[in-house]
Design a protein around this motif. Structure first.
Motif, PDB file in Angstrom:
ATOM      1  N   MET A 279      68.509  16.735  -1.307  1.00  0.00           N
ATOM      2  CA  MET A 279      69.616  17.434  -0.674  1.00  0.00           C
ATOM      3  C   MET A 279      70.058  18.608  -1.543  1.00  0.00           C
ATOM      4  N   ALA A 280      70.088  19.772  -0.953  1.00  0.00           N
ATOM      5  CA  ALA A 280      70.422  20.996  -1.689  1.00  0.00           C
ATOM      6  C   ALA A 280      71.907  21.074  -2.006  1.00  0.00           C
ATOM      7  N   ALA A 281      72.213  21.657  -3.159  1.00  0.00           N
ATOM      8  CA  ALA A 281      73.604  21.827  -3.594  1.00  0.00           C
ATOM      9  C   ALA A 281      74.365  22.673  -2.583  1.00  0.00           C
ATOM     10  N   GLY A 282      75.565  22.224  -2.232  1.00  0.00           N
ATOM     11  CA  GLY A 282      76.414  22.957  -1.305  1.00  0.00           C
ATOM     12  C   GLY A 282      76.017  22.838   0.149  1.00  0.00           C
ATOM     13  N   LYS A 283      75.028  22.040   0.469  1.00  0.00           N
ATOM     14  CA  LYS A 283      74.549  21.909   1.848  1.00  0.00           C
ATOM     15  C   LYS A 283      75.034  20.620   2.489  1.00  0.00           C
ATOM     16  N   THR A 284      75.108  20.645   3.815  1.00  0.00           N
ATOM     17  CA  THR A 284      75.540  19.493   4.605  1.00  0.00           C
ATOM     18  C   THR A 284      74.392  19.037   5.491  1.00  0.00           C
ATOM     19  N   ALA A 285      74.258  17.719   5.616  1.00  0.00           N
ATOM     20  CA  ALA A 285      73.239  17.130   6.489  1.00  0.00           C
ATOM     21  C   ALA A 285      73.912  16.087   7.369  1.00  0.00           C
ATOM     22  N   ASP A 286      73.364  15.896   8.556  1.00  0.00           N
ATOM     23  CA  ASP A 286      73.846  14.855   9.448  1.00  0.00           C
ATOM     24  C   ASP A 286      73.163  13.545   9.087  1.00  0.00           C
ATOM     25  N   GLY A 287      73.932  12.490   9.018  1.00  0.00           N
ATOM     26  CA  GLY A 287      73.392  11.179   8.691  1.00  0.00           C
ATOM     27  C   GLY A 287      74.145  10.105   9.435  1.00  0.00           C
ATOM     28  N   TYR A 288      74.020   8.883   8.955  1.00  0.00           N
ATOM     29  CA  TYR A 288      74.714   7.749   9.557  1.00  0.00           C
ATOM     30  C   TYR A 288      75.381   6.912   8.480  1.00  0.00           C
ATOM     31  N   TYR A 289      76.507   6.323   8.852  1.00  0.00           N
ATOM     32  CA  TYR A 289      77.296   5.459   7.982  1.00  0.00           C
ATOM     33  C   TYR A 289      77.366   4.097   8.648  1.00  0.00           C
ATOM     34  N   THR A 290      77.147   3.047   7.872  1.00  0.00           N
ATOM     35  CA  THR A 290      77.306   1.703   8.406  1.00  0.00           C
ATOM     36  C   THR A 290      78.470   1.034   7.712  1.00  0.00           C
ATOM     37  N   LEU A 291      79.215   0.283   8.483  1.00  0.00           N
ATOM     38  CA  LEU A 291      80.293  -0.555   7.970  1.00  0.00           C
ATOM     39  C   LEU A 291      79.963  -1.964   8.434  1.00  0.00           C
ATOM     40  N   ASP A 292      79.518  -2.802   7.494  1.00  0.00           N
ATOM     41  CA  ASP A 292      79.079  -4.149   7.818  1.00  0.00           C
ATOM     42  C   ASP A 292      80.234  -5.119   7.597  1.00  0.00           C
ATOM     43  N   LEU A 293      80.806  -5.568   8.704  1.00  0.00           N
ATOM     44  CA  LEU A 293      81.936  -6.500   8.674  1.00  0.00           C
ATOM     45  C   LEU A 293      81.502  -7.906   9.101  1.00  0.00           C
ATOM     46  N   THR A 294      80.221  -8.211   8.900  1.00  0.00           N
ATOM     47  CA  THR A 294      79.678  -9.491   9.332  1.00  0.00           C
ATOM     48  C   THR A 294      80.427 -10.656   8.700  1.00  0.00           C
ATOM     49  N   GLU A 295      80.740 -10.559   7.406  1.00  0.00           N
ATOM     50  CA  GLU A 295      81.464 -11.645   6.740  1.00  0.00           C
ATOM     51  C   GLU A 295      82.836 -11.867   7.352  1.00  0.00           C
ATOM     52  N   LEU A 296      83.404 -10.831   7.939  1.00  0.00           N
ATOM     53  CA  LEU A 296      84.714 -10.947   8.592  1.00  0.00           C
ATOM     54  C   LEU A 296      84.575 -11.265  10.075  1.00  0.00           C
ATOM     55  N   ASN A 297      83.331 -11.568  10.499  1.00  0.00           N
ATOM     56  CA  ASN A 297      83.018 -11.923  11.885  1.00  0.00           C
ATOM     57  C   ASN A 297      83.307 -10.783  12.857  1.00  0.00           C
ATOM     58  N   LYS A 298      83.089  -9.546  12.418  1.00  0.00           N
ATOM     59  CA  LYS A 298      83.343  -8.382  13.264  1.00  0.00           C
ATOM     60  C   LYS A 298      82.093  -7.542  13.505  1.00  0.00           C
TER      61      LYS A 298
END
Length: 139
Positions: free
Chosen positions: A57-76
């Motif tokens: 990833m180049a300095a100062g650049k933006t890329a589209d990606g994905y974020y995961t939030l794993d709430l499995t332990e909280l049953n969500k």
């Protein structure tokens, strides 16, 4: 038989734009892994960004990606959401912008550290280094 032949010709002559092929965004690589209190957070980027000829990833650049939030332990369950990921100009931090939920951007040190993502579940998340999966990371 004539109707079947006509249907086959129609399918074969469809414009290329009508065909959906996976692009390089289908190949996602986990770049950040974080652990909070009973939750896991990860950030994924396209392999075309990770293995770009300029060394990632180049300095100062933006890329589209994905974020995961794993709430499995909280049953969500586990959510997957699009994010914008920006490498700082000095390459010392990465900013994850969860723009679809209107949350403030999260700044993560490239070497890893403790950050706050989502105020409900992601406070005090301990993140490993960015690009740790890259075999040339740190070289």
């Amino acid at each position: 038989m004539t109707a079947g032949f006509a249907a086959a010709i129609a399918l074969l002559s469809a414009p290329a734009s009508a065909v959906t092929l996976p692009d390089d965004r289908a190949w996602m690589i986990r770049m950040i892994a974080c652990k909070g209190n009973g939750v896991l957070m990860e950030v994924y980027l396209p392999q075309s960004v990770v293995f770009a000829p300029h060394g990632g990833m180049a300095a100062g650049k933006t890329a589209d990606g994905y974020y995961t939030l794993d709430l499995t332990e909280l049953n969500k369950g586990k959510d997957l959401e699009p994010v914008h990921v920006t490498m700082s100009a000095d390459r010392k931090s990465v900013t994850v912008d969860q723009y679809t939920r209107g949350l403030p951007p999260t700044r993560i040190p490239v070497g890893g550290g403790t950050v706050d993502f989502d105020r409900r579940f992601g406070i005090g998340a301990k993140c490993g280094p960015f690009q740790a999966q890259d075999p040339n990371y740190g070289n």
